[in-house]
Motif scaffolding. Structure first.
Motif, PDB file in Angstrom:
ATOM      1  N   GLN A   1       0.816  -1.215   0.000  1.00 48.00           N
ATOM      2  CA  GLN A   1       0.000   0.000   0.000  1.00 48.00           C
ATOM      3  C   GLN A   1       0.854   1.270   0.000  1.00 48.00           C
ATOM      4  O   GLN A   1       0.542   2.235  -0.684  1.00 48.00           O
ATOM      5  CB  GLN A   1      -0.879  -0.048   1.242  1.00 48.00           C
ATOM      6  CG  GLN A   1      -1.643   1.218   1.508  1.00 48.00           C
ATOM      7  CD  GLN A   1      -2.572   1.040   2.699  1.00 48.00           C
ATOM      8  OE1 GLN A   1      -2.833  -0.074   3.152  1.00 48.00           O
ATOM      9  NE2 GLN A   1      -3.099   2.125   3.197  1.00 48.00           N
ATOM     10  N   ASN A   2       1.931   1.254   0.813  1.00 45.09           N
ATOM     11  CA  ASN A   2       2.662   2.491   1.049  1.00 45.09           C
ATOM     12  C   ASN A   2       4.027   2.469   0.342  1.00 45.09           C
ATOM     13  O   ASN A   2       4.979   1.885   0.841  1.00 45.09           O
ATOM     14  CB  ASN A   2       2.850   2.669   2.561  1.00 45.09           C
ATOM     15  CG  ASN A   2       3.546   3.964   2.890  1.00 45.09           C
ATOM     16  OD1 ASN A   2       4.058   4.650   1.996  1.00 45.09           O
ATOM     17  ND2 ASN A   2       3.583   4.301   4.163  1.00 45.09           N
ATOM     18  N   PRO A   3       4.120   3.132  -0.830  1.00 39.51           N
ATOM     19  CA  PRO A   3       5.373   3.063  -1.591  1.00 39.51           C
ATOM     20  C   PRO A   3       6.526   3.768  -0.888  1.00 39.51           C
ATOM     21  O   PRO A   3       7.688   3.433  -1.106  1.00 39.51           O
ATOM     22  CB  PRO A   3       5.034   3.767  -2.908  1.00 39.51           C
ATOM     23  CG  PRO A   3       3.878   4.642  -2.613  1.00 39.51           C
ATOM     24  CD  PRO A   3       3.122   3.970  -1.498  1.00 39.51           C
TER      25      PRO A   3
ATOM     26  N   GLN B   1       4.828   4.857  -6.374  1.00 46.62           N
ATOM     27  CA  GLN B   1       4.183   3.547  -6.533  1.00 46.62           C
ATOM     28  C   GLN B   1       4.562   2.935  -7.883  1.00 46.62           C
ATOM     29  O   GLN B   1       4.757   1.720  -7.989  1.00 46.62           O
ATOM     30  CB  GLN B   1       2.659   3.660  -6.365  1.00 46.62           C
ATOM     31  CG  GLN B   1       1.922   2.348  -6.152  1.00 46.62           C
ATOM     32  CD  GLN B   1       2.388   1.533  -4.946  1.00 46.62           C
ATOM     33  OE1 GLN B   1       3.563   1.172  -4.833  1.00 46.62           O
ATOM     34  NE2 GLN B   1       1.473   1.225  -4.043  1.00 46.62           N
TER      35      GLN B   1
ATOM     36  N   THR C   1       7.840   1.221  -7.336  1.00 43.45           N
ATOM     37  CA  THR C   1       7.752  -0.082  -6.649  1.00 43.45           C
ATOM     38  C   THR C   1       7.181  -1.154  -7.591  1.00 43.45           C
ATOM     39  O   THR C   1       7.574  -2.319  -7.529  1.00 43.45           O
ATOM     40  CB  THR C   1       6.912  -0.030  -5.344  1.00 43.45           C
ATOM     41  OG1 THR C   1       5.555   0.200  -5.677  1.00 43.45           O
ATOM     42  CG2 THR C   1       7.399   1.024  -4.397  1.00 43.45           C
TER      43      THR C   1
ATOM     44  N   PRO D   1      -2.707  -1.569  -3.481  1.00 43.60           N
ATOM     45  CA  PRO D   1      -1.653  -0.757  -4.127  1.00 43.60           C
ATOM     46  C   PRO D   1      -2.050   0.683  -4.399  1.00 43.60           C
ATOM     47  O   PRO D   1      -1.185   1.515  -4.642  1.00 43.60           O
ATOM     48  CB  PRO D   1      -1.397  -1.498  -5.443  1.00 43.60           C
ATOM     49  CG  PRO D   1      -2.688  -2.177  -5.744  1.00 43.60           C
ATOM     50  CD  PRO D   1      -3.255  -2.574  -4.415  1.00 43.60           C
ATOM     51  N   THR D   2      -3.343   0.986  -4.361  1.00 45.76           N
ATOM     52  CA  THR D   2      -3.762   2.363  -4.677  1.00 45.76           C
ATOM     53  C   THR D   2      -4.325   3.094  -3.461  1.00 45.76           C
ATOM     54  O   THR D   2      -4.737   4.245  -3.573  1.00 45.76           O
ATOM     55  CB  THR D   2      -4.830   2.364  -5.793  1.00 45.76           C
ATOM     56  OG1 THR D   2      -5.951   1.598  -5.357  1.00 45.76           O
ATOM     57  CG2 THR D   2      -4.299   1.797  -7.097  1.00 45.76           C
TER      58      THR D   2
END
Ligand SMILES: Nc1ncnc2c1ncn2[C@@H]1O[C@H](COP(=O)(O)OP(=O)(O)OP(=O)(O)O)[C@@H](O)[C@H]1O
Length: 252
Positions: free
Chosen positions: A87-89, A155, A158, A175-176
């Motif tokens: 979740q957190n890049p 993101q 990653t 992921p967003t």
């Protein structure tokens, strides 16, 4: 062909079942969506599949090989084939490394086990440029540090890292979730394109049923550590859906 097959997986924390007797298959080339409310065990399941956590019972088959009991060295080839995007890049990238070095890191780690099909490695510079290009980032970001990029750009980095070693399966864990609406839409479009171009398979974990529907071919609904519903995307609104799935639909 099943890429991943999970059979009766159970995981406990401090004697409490967090994932209970959970079974599902993920086919090569598909995106399988996993939705469920906060705390139902989605990320725990992801960590178990990646063997970042041991499981208490059940089996995990990856490409027909049972992996639940493999030890460190035996897991190396499998780790290359199964990547995760978190979740957190910002947390996923080393703040002290320039983007180009972050992008090269997985390749350097696994180069002896790699046969690249999509990317080619003739020089560090050229490899980094290919990766940036495929995720829609300009070449001049290579020399920057993570804090000099936007959240959406981070993101993308990653994602570029995760595909750089051409895995078979990527677990996308929300992921967003940390991005604004426009970046969210762009990342979903990018992920769809990458899956098709690189013949990837995804397990896409999200609270966001609309995003899951956009990306996935099938959806699993998880509640309190178990799968309560599992169906092709175009059957999301069918009458026979589980009551809990209907509840999630009504919230969105
Ligand atoms: N390392 C741990 N030790 C003890 N309990 C844990 C640990 N990790 C998770 N849990 C517990 O397991 C349950 C499931 O957590 P998990 O993070 O898998 O849920 P989730 O569905 O991914 O939630 P979210 O959508 O909020 O990320 C929660 O009750 C959580 O408190």
């Amino acid at each position: 062909m099943n890429l991943l097959s999970v059979k009766q997986l159970t995981k406990l924390y401090k004697g409490q079942e967090v994932v209970t007797n959970l079974s599902f298959d993920l086919q090569k080339g598909e995106c399988l969506g996993l939705v469920g409310e906060s705390g139902c065990g989605k990320s725990t399941l992801a960590r178990c599949l990646l063997r970042l956590e041991n499981i208490d019972s059940g089996s995990i088959f990856f490409k027909d090989q049972a992996i639940e009991n493999l030890r460190h060295r035996q897991l190396i080839p499998f780790r290359k084939d199964m990547q995760i995007v978190f979740q957190n890049p910002t947390a996923a990238l080393n703040p002290k490394l320039k983007i180009k070095d972050s992008l090269l890191d997985p390749y350097i780690q696994y180069q002896n086990d790699l046969t690249l099909r999509y990317f080619s490695y003739t020089s560090k510079e050229q490899f980094v440029l290919q990766l940036l290009d495929v995720v829609g980032l300009p070449a001049n970001l290579a020399g920057r540090y993570p804090h000099e990029l936007s959240g959406g750009q981070r993101q993308r980095v990653t994602i570029a890292r995760s595909i750089s070693i051409e895995p078979e399966l990527i677990i996308l864990d929300e992921p967003t979730a940390s991005l604004d609406v426009i970046s969210q839409a762009e990342i979903l479009t990018l992920l769809t394109k990458l899956r098709q171009d690189l013949n990837l398979s995804y397990l896409f974990i999200s609270h966001d049923l609309a995003a899951v529907k956009q990306l996935s071919q099938r959806i699993m609904v998880m509640k309190k550590g178990t799968i309560v519903d599992q169906f092709p995307c175009d059957e999301l609104f069918d009458d026979q859906r589980h009551g809990y799935t209907k509840e999630l639909i009504s919230i969105f």
